[in-house]
Design a protein around this motif. Structure first.
Motif, PDB file in Angstrom:
ATOM      1  N   GLU A 183       0.780  -1.248   0.003  1.00 45.74           N
ATOM      2  CA  GLU A 183       0.047   0.005  -0.064  1.00 45.74           C
ATOM      3  C   GLU A 183       0.766   1.378   0.024  1.00 45.74           C
ATOM      4  O   GLU A 183       0.575   2.205  -0.771  1.00 45.74           O
ATOM      5  CB  GLU A 183      -0.836  -0.052   1.104  1.00 45.74           C
ATOM      6  CG  GLU A 183      -1.942   1.059   1.361  1.00 45.74           C
ATOM      7  CD  GLU A 183      -1.380   2.260   1.925  1.00 45.74           C
ATOM      8  OE1 GLU A 183      -2.098   3.388   1.677  1.00 45.74           O
ATOM      9  OE2 GLU A 183      -0.465   2.211   2.545  1.00 45.74           O
ATOM     10  N   CYS A 234       1.078   4.101  -2.904  1.00 44.20           N
ATOM     11  CA  CYS A 234       0.516   5.325  -2.751  1.00 44.20           C
ATOM     12  C   CYS A 234       1.900   6.443  -3.104  1.00 44.20           C
ATOM     13  O   CYS A 234       1.406   7.517  -3.532  1.00 44.20           O
ATOM     14  CB  CYS A 234       0.256   5.865  -1.309  1.00 44.20           C
ATOM     15  SG  CYS A 234      -1.473   5.124  -0.662  1.00 44.20           S
ATOM     16  N   SER A 235       3.046   5.807  -2.922  1.00 41.54           N
ATOM     17  CA  SER A 235       4.338   6.498  -3.311  1.00 41.54           C
ATOM     18  C   SER A 235       4.206   6.758  -4.905  1.00 41.54           C
ATOM     19  O   SER A 235       4.665   7.695  -5.352  1.00 41.54           O
ATOM     20  CB  SER A 235       5.438   6.029  -2.963  1.00 41.54           C
ATOM     21  OG  SER A 235       5.412   5.676  -1.574  1.00 41.54           O
ATOM     22  N   ALA A 291      -3.285  11.021  -2.035  1.00 45.48           N
ATOM     23  CA  ALA A 291      -2.542   9.969  -2.035  1.00 45.48           C
ATOM     24  C   ALA A 291      -1.822   9.943  -0.554  1.00 45.48           C
ATOM     25  O   ALA A 291      -1.688   8.841   0.201  1.00 45.48           O
ATOM     26  CB  ALA A 291      -1.286   9.704  -2.884  1.00 45.48           C
ATOM     27  N   PHE A 347      -4.857   9.084   1.993  1.00 44.55           N
ATOM     28  CA  PHE A 347      -5.365   7.628   1.973  1.00 44.55           C
ATOM     29  C   PHE A 347      -4.461   6.629   2.574  1.00 44.55           C
ATOM     30  O   PHE A 347      -4.517   5.954   3.546  1.00 44.55           O
ATOM     31  CB  PHE A 347      -5.686   7.370   0.353  1.00 44.55           C
ATOM     32  CG  PHE A 347      -5.760   5.916   0.243  1.00 44.55           C
ATOM     33  CD1 PHE A 347      -7.088   5.488   0.564  1.00 44.55           C
ATOM     34  CD2 PHE A 347      -4.948   5.018  -0.148  1.00 44.55           C
ATOM     35  CE1 PHE A 347      -7.645   4.221   0.359  1.00 44.55           C
ATOM     36  CE2 PHE A 347      -5.299   3.572  -0.045  1.00 44.55           C
ATOM     37  CZ  PHE A 347      -6.880   3.025   0.025  1.00 44.55           C
ATOM     38  N   ASN A 348      -3.029   7.175   2.303  1.00 42.90           N
ATOM     39  CA  ASN A 348      -1.748   6.232   2.712  1.00 42.90           C
ATOM     40  C   ASN A 348      -1.972   6.304   4.441  1.00 42.90           C
ATOM     41  O   ASN A 348      -2.089   5.077   4.903  1.00 42.90           O
ATOM     42  CB  ASN A 348      -0.443   6.930   2.296  1.00 42.90           C
ATOM     43  CG  ASN A 348       0.637   5.955   2.908  1.00 42.90           C
ATOM     44  OD1 ASN A 348       0.535   4.872   2.765  1.00 42.90           O
ATOM     45  ND2 ASN A 348       1.695   6.611   3.323  1.00 42.90           N
ATOM     46  N   TRP A 357      -5.576   4.764   5.587  1.00 45.53           N
ATOM     47  CA  TRP A 357      -5.423   3.087   5.460  1.00 45.53           C
ATOM     48  C   TRP A 357      -4.537   2.582   6.471  1.00 45.53           C
ATOM     49  O   TRP A 357      -4.966   1.588   7.159  1.00 45.53           O
ATOM     50  CB  TRP A 357      -5.035   2.828   3.836  1.00 45.53           C
ATOM     51  CG  TRP A 357      -5.184   1.466   3.733  1.00 45.53           C
ATOM     52  CD1 TRP A 357      -6.168   0.937   2.861  1.00 45.53           C
ATOM     53  CD2 TRP A 357      -4.309   0.475   3.884  1.00 45.53           C
ATOM     54  NE1 TRP A 357      -5.944  -0.586   2.842  1.00 45.53           N
ATOM     55  CE2 TRP A 357      -4.754  -0.829   3.236  1.00 45.53           C
ATOM     56  CE3 TRP A 357      -3.191   0.223   4.587  1.00 45.53           C
ATOM     57  CZ2 TRP A 357      -4.251  -2.258   3.558  1.00 45.53           C
ATOM     58  CZ3 TRP A 357      -2.522  -1.028   4.397  1.00 45.53           C
ATOM     59  CH2 TRP A 357      -2.945  -2.116   3.893  1.00 45.53           C
TER      60      TRP A 357
END
Length: 186
Positions: A70, A74-75, A101, A104-105, A108
């Motif tokens: 993940e 995202c990166s 991103a 979200f990172n 999550w």
């Protein structure tokens, strides 16, 4: 001369700026404020592109394979921000791709690593801080509201007994240390 470290570092700095400006459309380079914001987006993407794989490796080594994947995903999205900037000519669009991103990172990771007490919960503050540098007060305020909403939602879901994902067995004190040190460095 070639032995002068100041000249050598200036030469590398010039190369880096030259590479950065390849992602900034000419129309944006006419305004100093827009150029600075665009450079900040590109620099943030470079930082994420270099730090993300290191964090992914740390998570991988701690046995958190899905978190590592993940983080890498995202990166990659964060690294796409300069491409969005170049293609769209919009600093705002590139900034929001990056910040979405980032948000979200950490949302999550927080949900999947133990909820509101997860070692990544404190990282939710990075969205508003980065937004301040990339877009100013309004952007920072929006991402602060989003981060607070994410933390509140995670807390409410936990408090109401919503089943959280099982955290793979790992050295949580070490993960807390890695997350805390990383946050201080950022």
């Amino acid at each position: 001369t070639a032995r002068n470290p100041v000249r050598r570092s200036a030469r590398w700095g010039g190369r880096y700026l030259g590479a950065t400006h390849r992602f900034i459309p000419a129309a944006l380079r006419q305004d100093a404020a827009q150029t600075a914001r665009a450079e900040n987006v590109v620099n943030a993407a470079v930082c994420a592109g270099t730090a993300g794989p290191v964090y992914a490796l740390a998570y991988w080594l701690l046995g958190l394979e899905s978190a590592a994947y993940e983080i890498l995903l995202c990166s990659l999205v964060m690294l796409s921000a300069p491409l969005v900037l170049r293609a769209s000519g919009s600093v705002a669009a590139a900034r929001e791709v990056f910040l979405c991103a980032l948000f979200f990172n950490f949302s999550w990771l927080t949900w999947h690593l133990g909820g509101i007490v997860a070692p990544t919960a404190s990282w939710l503050i990075t969205g508003p801080v980065v937004a301040m540098f990339l877009g100013g007060m309004i952007s920072a305020g929006f991402w602060l509201a989003m981060s607070c909403a994410s933390a509140a939602l995670i807390y409410v879901l936990e408090a109401n007994g919503v089943g959280m994902p099982a955290v793979p067995p790992t050295d949580m004190p070490l993960l807390h240390l890695v997350c805390d040190l990383g946050l201080y460095v950022v």
